[in-house]
Enzyme design. Structure first.
Site, mmCIF file in Angstrom:
data_model
loop_
_atom_site.group_PDB
_atom_site.id
_atom_site.type_symbol
_atom_site.label_atom_id
_atom_site.label_comp_id
_atom_site.label_asym_id
_atom_site.label_seq_id
_atom_site.Cartn_x
_atom_site.Cartn_y
_atom_site.Cartn_z
ATOM 1 N N SER A 141 0.789 -1.170 -0.086
ATOM 2 C CA SER A 141 -0.093 0.095 -0.181
ATOM 3 C C SER A 141 0.966 1.295 -0.009
ATOM 4 O O SER A 141 1.723 1.279 -0.880
ATOM 5 C CB SER A 141 -1.007 -0.013 1.123
ATOM 6 O OG SER A 141 -2.039 0.936 1.080
ATOM 7 N N ASP B 218 -8.466 -4.782 -6.759
ATOM 8 C CA ASP B 218 -8.057 -3.660 -5.601
ATOM 9 C C ASP B 218 -8.796 -2.440 -6.024
ATOM 10 O O ASP B 218 -8.841 -1.756 -7.085
ATOM 11 C CB ASP B 218 -6.500 -3.619 -5.665
ATOM 12 C CG ASP B 218 -6.201 -2.650 -4.767
ATOM 13 O OD1 ASP B 218 -6.912 -1.918 -4.094
ATOM 14 O OD2 ASP B 218 -4.970 -2.678 -4.277
ATOM 15 N N HIS C 94 -6.880 -5.483 -2.178
ATOM 16 C CA HIS C 94 -5.627 -4.371 -1.811
ATOM 17 C C HIS C 94 -5.090 -5.518 -0.560
ATOM 18 O O HIS C 94 -5.275 -5.521 0.642
ATOM 19 C CB HIS C 94 -6.410 -3.295 -1.110
ATOM 20 C CG HIS C 94 -5.273 -2.153 -0.620
ATOM 21 N ND1 HIS C 94 -4.614 -1.409 -1.698
ATOM 22 C CD2 HIS C 94 -4.949 -1.749 0.444
ATOM 23 C CE1 HIS C 94 -3.932 -0.845 -1.145
ATOM 24 N NE2 HIS C 94 -3.857 -0.741 0.267
#
Length: 649
Positions: free
Chosen positions: A476, A563, A595
Site C-alpha cells: 500500500s 483492488d 488490496h
C-alpha cells in the site's frame, strides 16, 4: 536523540529455515469470541480444505464444530449477536471490499446474506443487549457515495432505513437504545465536525468542531446518554481520552500520555464506563481508570510475557478473553475467570512456532536530517554476526498508520532468512501526536521518504547494515515508498519490492472507491489536490511513474486485480514505464485478490517469489518454490527486461 545498539561479540550458526507456510499460512486457531450468555466460544480455524471458517464449542465440552462454509477467501472478521445464537461475519467478492454481512443461526444452521445487493458495502454500526435480534448497519444502497444507516432484523432478515446520510457524514455512533445520535463529518478543509441529536426525531446540531490538525473521534455514549466519550487532541498534541458533557460542553480528561495518542479504550459494554486506556509509544501500556478492574489487570499481567488486550467478555462480565502479543512468539489466548481470579489457556495461534527460533524486535530511535526524532523497530537475525548485514527496510501502509511491537510473520521470515529488518514510523505515521502526524502533510516522496533514507543511514552508521545490500519492501503506502525509493534514491537500494503500491498520485486520487467520497478532502489536504493547478508540480514530483527512467535496480511488483483502492492500472503503468526505460522488473498479478493478498495460496506465492528475489540480490537464504507457482495461486507473471543478477559479494 539517537539510539545506540550494542552488538554482541559472538555468534552461533544460523538457525534452520522456518517453513514459509508455517509462518504465513493459516493460523491453527485465532480471534476468539465468547457468546454474550457465556455458554459458547467461537474462533477462526481452517476447515478440511484449509479455508478459514468460524468454529463454535460449548464451554466445558469437546463439541467443536465448524458453522460456516466459505468457499474461497476464508473468513477474516466475525462476531456474536447479542441473542447468543447468531454468528455474524463479513465477506467480499475476490477482494473488491464490497463486504456483505452474513448471519449464521446456530440452532437451524441456516446462513443468510443480510445485505444481498451487488456492489453495496456494509459496515456494522451498533448492536445492543436491549435488542438482541436487531442490529444497525451502514449501507451505500441508496447512493454508492453515501453510507446510510439501516435496521436489520436477524430473525426475519427485514431491512429498514433508519438514518439517511445528508451527504457529508463519514461515520455514525448509536447509543444503547440503538438510536443513532452522533455523526462524524469530514469538512472540506480536512477537519472534523461532530454532530449530535438527543432523539431520533430531533434535528442534528453541531456539538464541536476540530481543525484539520486535530484528532476527534467519538467512541461511546455514557449509560445515561448525557455524555460522550471522545479521543481528542484539541488543545494538546497527543490524543486523550475525554468525557464530554453534551449539555454543558464541560470536558474531563480521563487518561492521557505525553508520548503517544490513545490507542485503545476499554469501555464496559453494559454500564458504559471507561475502565482502562492504552497508549503505545513503543510498547503498549495500560492506564487503569476504574478501580473495579485494577486487580484483574494486575493478575492478568502475570499470566504470560508480552502485551495483553482484553478482546471480549460475556454480558455478566465474569469471563474475559485475553490475548497476549509477543515480538518473538505467536499470540497466546486465555480465558480469565474474574471471580476465581483464574486463567485458562485456550490456544496459541500458531503452535508450530512456539519453540521456533524467532528473533526479538527492539524499539529504536534516531534523528532525521532536520533534527526530528523518528522512532521504529529493529529485528536482527539469529546466529549471524550483527554487523555488516544485508538489510530489508519494511515500510508500513497507511500512511496514517504505524508499526507496532509484536509478532509479525513477515519480519520473522526475513530475519530467519538472514536479514536485519528495519521498520520506521516516518513522519506522517499516526499514534505519536498531531505534530508528528502532520509533519508528513504534503510530504509524500519528500520528507516522509527522506526519513526512510535517514533510517538506512542510521543502520549503516551503527555498523548493522552493509550499504551495498539494502532492499526496501512495503505494501500500500509502503509499496509506494518502495517505488519512490527506487525512483528517487536509486543508489541507496540494491532492489525493491512493491505490493499494491500507487505509482501515479494523480490517478490514485482520482480513482478512489465511491464510498470514500466524503473523506476525499483528507487526501487533498494531506497529499495534494489533482484538481488544483497549484498542486500539479507537487504531485508530479512525488509520483514515481514520472521518474521511472531513474529506476535502475531490480523490482518485484505484486498487485491484486480487484483492488478498489490502488487500481490495477497503478502497477501496469509503472511496469510499462520500467520496460520503456529498459529497466528490470518482475510483475505478478493475482486475479482474485484486492488490496493485499488474503488467500494463503497467493500470499505464499508472492512471498516465495520475494524470498528468491531478495536472495538473488542481497545474498540471503530462501526456501525454494516447487514449480512455477504455489498450488492454488492465481499468479500471472510478467517479466520486464533482463532477470535480476545473482548476488555478488
Amino acid at each position: 536523540m539517537t539510539s545506540t545498539i550494542t552488538l554482541p561479540a559472538g555468534f552461533a550458526q544460523p538457525p534452520p529455515l522456518i517453513p514459509r507456510d508455517t509462518l504465513l499460512g493459516n493460523p491453527e486457531r485465532a480471534n476468539p469470541h465468547i457468546a454474550p450468555d457465556g455458554k459458547r466460544l467461537a474462533w477462526l480455524a481452517p476447515d478440511q480444505h484449509e479455508i478459514l471458517q468460524v468454529w463454535v464449542q460449548t464451554v466445558g465440552r469437546h463439541d467443536a464444530r465448524v458453522v460456516t462454509a466459505d468457499k474461497s477467501r476464508g473468513i477474516q472478521s466475525y462476531g456474536w449477536a447479542f441473542d447468543s445464537k447468531t454468528i455474524l461475519y463479513a465477506q467480499d467478492a475476490a477482494g473488491d471490499e464490497n463486504f456483505h454481512l452474513f448471519a449464521v443461526d446456530l440452532d437451524s444452521h441456516n446462513v443468510r446474506d443480510l445485505t444481498p445487493w451487488e456492489g453495496v458495502r456494509s459496515e456494522v454500526v451498533a448492536s445492543s443487549p436491549k435488542f438482541p435480534s436487531r442490529i444497525l448497519v451502514a449501507l451505500n444502497l441508496r447512493d454508492r457515495k453515501l453510507m446510510d444507516v439501516y435496521r436489520i432484523d436477524l430473525r426475519t432478515g427485514a431491512v429498514e432505513l433508519d438514518t439517511q446520510n445528508p451527504g457529508d457524514v463519514a461515520g455514525w455512533l448509536a447509543d444503547d437504545d440503538l438510536i443513532v445520535r452522533a455523526a462524524t463529518v469530514t469538512t472540506p478543509d480536512g477537519g472534523t465536525e461532530l454532530r449530535i441529536r438527543n432523539r431520533a426525531a430531533d434535528p442534528w446540531r453541531t456539538l464541536m468542531k476540530a481543525a484539520m490538525e486535530d484528532n476527534l473521534t467519538a467512541l461511546d455514549f455514557s449509560q445515561d446518554g448525557q455524555s460522550i466519550f471522545l479521543s481528542s487532541s484539541i488543545g494538546t498534541d497527543t490524543a486523550r481520552l475525554v468525557r464530554h458533557e453534551i449539555a454543558s460542553g464541560h470536558e474531563t480528561v480521563i487518561a492521557h500520555s505525553d508520548d503517544a495518542d490513545l490507542s485503545n479504550a476499554m469501555i464496559q459494554p453494559t454500564r458504559h464506563v471507561v475502565q482502562a486506556a492504552a497508549f503505545d509509544p513503543g510498547r503498549m501500556h495500560w492506564t487503569v481508570v476504574d478501580p473495579s478492574v485494577q486487580a484483574d489487570f494486575d493478575a492478568i499481567a502475570k499470566i504470560s510475557a508480552g502485551d495483553f488486550t482484553v478482546v471480549d467478555r460475556d454480558l455478566a462480565d465474569q469471563t474475559w478473553l485475553v490475548t497476549f502479543a509477543s515480538d518473538h512468539a505467536p499470540a497466546r489466548c486465555y480465558s480469565w475467570d474474574r471471580a476465581a481470579r483464574k486463567a485458562t489457556f485456550l490456544f496459541s495461534t500458531q503452535p508450530k512456532l512456539d519453540d521456533a527460533p524467532l528473533a526479538a524486535m527492539k524499539p529504536i530511535e534516531f534523528a532525521a536530517r532536520d533534527g526530528m526524532k523518528i522512532n521504529g523497530y529493529l529485528t536482527l537475525p539469529l546466529g549471524a554476526p550483527p554487523s555488516n548485514l544485508p538489510l530489508v527496510l519494511v515500510v508500513h501502509g497507511g500512511p496514517w498508520a504505524r508499526d507496532s511491537w509484536g509478532f509479525n510473520p513477515y519480519i520473522q521470515l526475513l530475519a530467519n532468512r538472514g536479514y536485519a529488518v528495519l521498520q520506521i514510523n516516518f513522519r506522517g505515521s499516526s499514534g505519536f501526536g498531531k505534530k508528528y502526524l502532520h509533519a508528513g502533510d504534503r510530504q509524500w516522496g519528500l520528507e516522509m521518504q527522506t526519513d526512510l533514507s535517514d533510517g538506512v543511514k542510521w543502520a549503516v552508521d551503527q555498523g548493522i547494515a552493509d550499504p551495498k545490500r539494502v532492499a526496501i519492501f512495503g505494501g500500500s503506502y509502503g509499496g509506494y515508498a518502495a517505488l519512490a525509493g527506487a525512483a528517487f534514491t536509486p543508489d541507496l537500494y540494491r532492489c525493491a519490492v512493491d505490493e499494491c503500491g500507487p505509482s501515479n498520485l494523480f490517478t490514485l486520487l482520482e480513482s478512489f472507491p465511491p464510498y470514500w467520497e466524503v473523506a476525499r478532502s483528507i487526501f487533498f489536504t494531506r497529499v495534494g489536490n489533482p484538481g488544483d493547478p497549484k498542486d500539479k508540480q507537487l504531485l508530479t514530483t512525488a509520483s514515481p511513474l514520472f521518474s521511472a527512467g531513474k529506476i535502475k535496480i531490480p523490482m518485484l511488483i505484486g498487485q491484486g486485480a480487484n483492488d478498489p483502492r490502488v487500481k490495477q492500472a497503478e502497477a501496469e503503468q509503472i511496469a510499462d514505464a520500467i520496460a520503456k526505460h529498459r529497466g528490470s522488473a518482475v510483475y505478478v498479478l493475482y486475479t482474485d485478490e484486492g488490496h493485499g493478498f488474503v488467500r494463503p495460496e497467493n500470499r505464499l506465492d508472492f512471498t516465495a517469489r520475494m524470498e528468491k528475489f531478495l536472495a538473488d540480490n542481497l545474498g540471503g537464504r530462501y526456501e525454494p518454490m516447487k514449480g512455477d507457482r504455489i498450488a492454488g495461486s492465481t499468479a500471472r507473471l510478467r517479466v520486464v527486461g533482463a532477470p535480476p543478477l545473482k548476488h555478488q559479494n
